[in-house]
Design a protein around this motif. Sequence first.
Motif, PDB file in Angstrom:
ATOM      1  N   ASP A  64      37.090  52.527  49.982  1.00 16.44           N
ATOM      2  CA  ASP A  64      38.289  53.365  49.897  1.00 16.44           C
ATOM      3  C   ASP A  64      39.179  53.013  48.708  1.00 16.44           C
ATOM      4  N   ARG A  65      38.844  51.988  47.952  1.00 18.50           N
ATOM      5  CA  ARG A  65      39.638  51.592  46.795  1.00 18.50           C
ATOM      6  C   ARG A  65      38.912  51.831  45.472  1.00 18.50           C
ATOM      7  N   VAL A  66      37.636  51.476  45.420  1.00 14.81           N
ATOM      8  CA  VAL A  66      36.842  51.661  44.202  1.00 14.81           C
ATOM      9  C   VAL A  66      35.595  52.448  44.573  1.00 14.81           C
ATOM     10  N   ASP A  67      35.562  53.699  44.184  1.00 11.95           N
ATOM     11  CA  ASP A  67      34.411  54.543  44.484  1.00 11.95           C
ATOM     12  C   ASP A  67      33.160  53.929  43.866  1.00 11.95           C
ATOM     13  N   SER A  68      32.077  53.910  44.615  1.00 16.55           N
ATOM     14  CA  SER A  68      30.847  53.278  44.126  1.00 16.55           C
ATOM     15  C   SER A  68      30.337  53.922  42.842  1.00 16.55           C
ATOM     16  N   SER A  69      30.687  55.189  42.594  1.00 18.29           N
ATOM     17  CA  SER A  69      30.246  55.839  41.351  1.00 18.29           C
ATOM     18  C   SER A  69      30.876  55.162  40.127  1.00 18.29           C
ATOM     19  N   LEU A  70      32.099  54.628  40.278  1.00 10.66           N
ATOM     20  CA  LEU A  70      32.729  53.901  39.173  1.00 10.66           C
ATOM     21  C   LEU A  70      32.005  52.598  38.897  1.00 10.66           C
ATOM     22  N   SER A  71      31.595  51.915  39.960  1.00  8.97           N
ATOM     23  CA  SER A  71      30.838  50.671  39.785  1.00  8.97           C
ATOM     24  C   SER A  71      29.467  50.947  39.201  1.00  8.97           C
ATOM     25  N   LYS A  72      28.838  52.018  39.638  1.00  6.54           N
ATOM     26  CA  LYS A  72      27.516  52.372  39.114  1.00  6.54           C
ATOM     27  C   LYS A  72      27.612  52.738  37.629  1.00  6.54           C
ATOM     28  N   GLU A  73      28.656  53.461  37.260  1.00  2.00           N
ATOM     29  CA  GLU A  73      28.860  53.834  35.862  1.00  2.00           C
ATOM     30  C   GLU A  73      28.974  52.587  34.971  1.00  2.00           C
ATOM     31  N   LEU A  74      29.765  51.606  35.406  1.00  2.14           N
ATOM     32  CA  LEU A  74      29.903  50.365  34.649  1.00  2.14           C
ATOM     33  C   LEU A  74      28.583  49.614  34.614  1.00  2.14           C
ATOM     34  N   SER A  75      27.895  49.579  35.725  1.00  2.00           N
ATOM     35  CA  SER A  75      26.599  48.915  35.808  1.00  2.00           C
ATOM     36  C   SER A  75      25.602  49.505  34.810  1.00  2.00           C
ATOM     37  N   GLU A  76      25.574  50.818  34.732  1.00  2.00           N
ATOM     38  CA  GLU A  76      24.661  51.485  33.802  1.00  2.00           C
ATOM     39  C   GLU A  76      25.027  51.167  32.351  1.00  2.00           C
ATOM     40  N   GLU A  77      26.312  51.093  32.063  1.00  2.00           N
ATOM     41  CA  GLU A  77      26.746  50.763  30.705  1.00  2.00           C
ATOM     42  C   GLU A  77      26.344  49.336  30.332  1.00  2.00           C
ATOM     43  N   LEU A  78      26.350  48.450  31.318  1.00  2.00           N
ATOM     44  CA  LEU A  78      25.980  47.052  31.077  1.00  2.00           C
ATOM     45  C   LEU A  78      24.476  46.807  31.201  1.00  2.00           C
ATOM     46  N   ASN A  79      23.737  47.834  31.591  1.00  2.00           N
ATOM     47  CA  ASN A  79      22.288  47.714  31.799  1.00  2.00           C
ATOM     48  C   ASN A  79      21.957  46.607  32.792  1.00  2.00           C
ATOM     49  N   ASP A  80      22.695  46.561  33.877  1.00  2.00           N
ATOM     50  CA  ASP A  80      22.446  45.531  34.883  1.00  2.00           C
ATOM     51  C   ASP A  80      21.844  46.134  36.144  1.00  2.00           C
ATOM     52  N   LYS A  81      21.593  45.276  37.106  1.00  2.00           N
ATOM     53  CA  LYS A  81      21.057  45.731  38.384  1.00  2.00           C
ATOM     54  C   LYS A  81      22.219  46.164  39.263  1.00  2.00           C
ATOM     55  N   PHE A  82      22.114  47.340  39.852  1.00  2.00           N
ATOM     56  CA  PHE A  82      23.153  47.872  40.722  1.00  2.00           C
ATOM     57  C   PHE A  82      22.654  47.890  42.158  1.00  2.00           C
ATOM     58  N   ILE A  83      23.454  47.332  43.060  1.00  2.00           N
ATOM     59  CA  ILE A  83      23.131  47.306  44.481  1.00  2.00           C
ATOM     60  C   ILE A  83      24.234  48.042  45.226  1.00  2.00           C
ATOM     61  N   GLU A  84      23.881  49.135  45.895  1.00  2.00           N
ATOM     62  CA  GLU A  84      24.856  49.849  46.721  1.00  2.00           C
ATOM     63  C   GLU A  84      24.649  49.418  48.166  1.00  2.00           C
ATOM     64  N   VAL A  85      25.696  48.892  48.757  1.00  2.00           N
ATOM     65  CA  VAL A  85      25.643  48.315  50.095  1.00  2.00           C
ATOM     66  C   VAL A  85      26.154  49.329  51.114  1.00  2.00           C
ATOM     67  N   ASN A  86      25.461  49.454  52.221  1.00  2.00           N
ATOM     68  CA  ASN A  86      25.886  50.345  53.295  1.00  2.00           C
ATOM     69  C   ASN A  86      27.049  49.681  54.039  1.00  2.00           C
ATOM     70  N   HIS A  87      28.226  49.777  53.430  1.00  2.00           N
ATOM     71  CA  HIS A  87      29.436  49.146  53.976  1.00  2.00           C
ATOM     72  C   HIS A  87      30.598  50.118  53.813  1.00  2.00           C
ATOM     73  N   GLU A  88      31.467  50.155  54.783  1.00  2.00           N
ATOM     74  CA  GLU A  88      32.652  50.994  54.724  1.00  2.00           C
ATOM     75  C   GLU A  88      33.856  50.092  54.529  1.00  2.00           C
ATOM     76  N   GLY A  89      34.437  50.127  53.341  1.00  2.00           N
ATOM     77  CA  GLY A  89      35.577  49.274  53.019  1.00  2.00           C
ATOM     78  C   GLY A  89      35.418  48.658  51.647  1.00  2.00           C
ATOM     79  N   HIS A  90      36.254  47.649  51.373  1.00  2.00           N
ATOM     80  CA  HIS A  90      36.333  47.073  50.038  1.00  2.00           C
ATOM     81  C   HIS A  90      35.925  45.599  50.011  1.00  2.00           C
ATOM     82  N   PHE A  91      34.982  45.201  50.818  1.00  2.00           N
ATOM     83  CA  PHE A  91      34.483  43.817  50.855  1.00  2.00           C
ATOM     84  C   PHE A  91      35.613  42.804  51.087  1.00  2.00           C
ATOM     85  N   LEU A  92      36.501  43.125  52.002  1.00  2.00           N
ATOM     86  CA  LEU A  92      37.602  42.224  52.325  1.00  2.00           C
ATOM     87  C   LEU A  92      37.319  41.478  53.616  1.00  2.00           C
ATOM     88  N   GLY A  93      37.795  40.245  53.684  1.00  2.00           N
ATOM     89  CA  GLY A  93      37.621  39.466  54.891  1.00  2.00           C
ATOM     90  C   GLY A  93      38.209  40.138  56.109  1.00  2.00           C
TER      91      GLY A  93
END
Length: 107
Positions: free
Chosen positions: A43-72
């Motif tokens: 709900d804070r950083v859309d995964s498409s933004l992370s994927k876009e950066l990942s593609e620009e960096l030519n790195d491995k992208f992992i999309e996790v089946n999680h709802e939220g922002h990886f907070l404790g």
Amino acid sequence: MVAGFKNRTAALPELDQFIEEAYFNKKNILAEHIISGAAKKDDRVDSSLSKELSEELNDKFIEVNHEGHFLGKEGYDTFELLRDEIFKRNNLKSLSPCAEDKETAFL
């Protein structure tokens, strides 16, 4: 990288000025491996933004089946998938040479 991004995101307008002024040049990133992780329903950083950066960096992208922002407070206090990927990339069983099992606290 976890929920990385370099462009504006509607959920975090307080970062707009920083993003506009930041200088990003992938040539300045000195890393042998870059791994990006994002939640499918962040709900804070859309995964498409992370994927876009990942593609620009030519790195491995992992999309996790999680709802939220990886907070404790949302039940996410470790990132075992990313830890395992780092171990795999570096041919390690754990980060600590003294560790006896895979449950070593890392992320």
